[in-house]
Enzyme design. Structure first.
Site, PDB file in Angstrom:
ATOM      1  N   ASP A  43       3.770  18.185  -7.521  1.00 14.97           N
ATOM      2  CA  ASP A  43       4.170  17.674  -6.216  1.00 14.97           C
ATOM      3  C   ASP A  43       5.398  16.777  -6.292  1.00 14.97           C
ATOM      4  OD1 ASP A  43       2.282  19.038  -4.802  1.00 14.97           O
ATOM      5  OD2 ASP A  43       0.887  17.360  -4.610  1.00 14.97           O
ATOM      6  N   ASP A 143      -2.012  -6.505  -1.468  1.00  8.49           N
ATOM      7  CA  ASP A 143      -1.207  -5.987  -2.578  1.00  8.49           C
ATOM      8  C   ASP A 143      -0.050  -5.154  -2.058  1.00  8.49           C
ATOM      9  OD1 ASP A 143      -2.701  -7.193  -4.527  1.00  8.49           O
ATOM     10  OD2 ASP A 143      -3.728  -5.377  -5.194  1.00  8.49           O
ATOM     11  N   THR A 154      -2.737  12.741   2.255  1.00  3.04           N
ATOM     12  CA  THR A 154      -3.715  12.947   1.190  1.00  3.04           C
ATOM     13  C   THR A 154      -3.225  12.423  -0.156  1.00  3.04           C
ATOM     14  OG1 THR A 154      -2.868  15.164   0.721  1.00  3.04           O
ATOM     15  CG2 THR A 154      -4.686  14.996   2.296  1.00  3.04           C
ATOM     16  N   TYR A 158      -4.333   8.260   1.008  1.00  2.00           N
ATOM     17  CA  TYR A 158      -5.762   8.573   0.850  1.00  2.00           C
ATOM     18  C   TYR A 158      -6.389   7.734  -0.254  1.00  2.00           C
ATOM     19  CZ  TYR A 158      -9.914  11.602   0.897  1.00  2.00           C
ATOM     20  OH  TYR A 158     -11.190  12.095   1.007  1.00  2.00           O
ATOM     21  N   SER A 159      -5.645   7.520  -1.338  1.00  2.17           N
ATOM     22  CA  SER A 159      -6.141   6.675  -2.428  1.00  2.17           C
ATOM     23  C   SER A 159      -6.352   5.238  -1.968  1.00  2.17           C
ATOM     24  CB  SER A 159      -5.155   6.702  -3.603  1.00  2.17           C
ATOM     25  OG  SER A 159      -5.025   7.997  -4.139  1.00  2.17           O
ATOM     26  N   ALA A 178      -5.358  -2.973  -0.613  1.00  3.39           N
ATOM     27  CA  ALA A 178      -6.126  -4.137  -1.085  1.00  3.39           C
ATOM     28  C   ALA A 178      -5.897  -5.350  -0.190  1.00  3.39           C
ATOM     29  CB  ALA A 178      -5.786  -4.459  -2.543  1.00  3.39           C
TER      30      ALA A 178
END
Length: 253
Positions: A43, A143, A154, A158-159, A178
């Site tokens: 990607d 953060d 995604t 997404y993470s 965070a």
């Protein structure tokens, strides 16, 4: 009619070997003279290819010869011409980022996936967020934060526990990374036409960097982000495996 193909590959051995095999079978032309560009890699390489060829208005068909291949099709050598003829085209718009660093220098970049702001020191970042000129969040201690397109929803978004967006949705995802204060703030969905501004509070004490598809700007003072409808990226997918299907499938895995 036989398509004129430009084969581009990442530096990894498996991608370079694939390019050699495909060029031997189908020939090769420059991206400027091609009917279609075939990108071989992951990607990250696909994003670089889209950026480097955006001025040519050529469709790009990716085949996965990397580690992550959300934007890529499966690799295969024998039936490429028929796959290209039957491929479905998705058109996506990137984000336009304008940023000023603490020295007063201005920076601009386009991002297909997302623009992210990340703390660059041991202390949490403090960000003020405005949408279309109106202050919406006086202070986000975190953060970092990011603004994502549907195509990039995604990925890092997404993470960071952001929402997956349907590819045709005229919305952007604003996601905290965070978040410490407001602790439960998870972000927002914004219209695609929105202009989002991040002002860094105490920028000298709490340095922040901005990243637009791996184009990084250090020690930023503020960043403005909006969708850029004038730039269109044309991506080809095998039938039944387009971005819409991948976005849906990702939510059931």
């Amino acid at each position: 009619m036989t398509k004129r193909i430009a084969f581009l590959a990442s530096d990894v051995d498996v991608a370079q070997s694939a390019r050699e095999a495909l060029v031997a079978r189908y020939g090769n032309v420059s991206p400027r003279d091609a009917d279609v560009v075939v990108a071989l890699g992951g990607d990250g390489f696909m994003l670089r290819t889209l950026h480097s060829t955006q001025h040519l208005d050529k469709p790009v068909y990716g085949m996965n010869r990397g580690t992550i291949g959300f934007l890529m099709n499966e690799y295969g050598e024998t039936d490429l011409l028929s796959r290209l003829s039957e491929a479905e085209e998705e058109v996506i718009n990137p984000l336009f980022m304008k940023a000023m660093d603490q020295s007063g220098a201005m920076h601009e970049a386009l991002a297909i996936n997302e623009v992210s702001l990340l703390r660059a020191g041991p202390q949490a970042a403090r960000l003020k967020i405005s949408v279309d000129g109106r202050e919406r969040l006086e202070e986000l201690v975190c953060d970092g934060a990011l603004l994502s397109t549907p195509a990039g929803s995604t990925a890092y978004n997404y993470s960071a526990h952001g929402p997956i967006l349907p590819i045709g949705a005229d919305v952007l995802a604003l996601t905290a990374i965070a978040a410490f204060r407001p602790r439960r703030w998870r972000g927002a969905l914004l219209p695609k036409t929105a202009q989002v501004r991040f002002d860094v509070i105490e920028a000298d004490k709490r340095p922040v960097m901005a990243d637009a598809d791996s184009i990084s700007i250090s020690d930023i003072d503020w960043v403005e982000i909006r969708s850029e409808p004038k730039v269109q990226h044309r991506i080809l997918f095998d039938p039944g495996h387009g971005l819409e299907e991948r976005l849906i499938s990702e939510q059931f895995t």
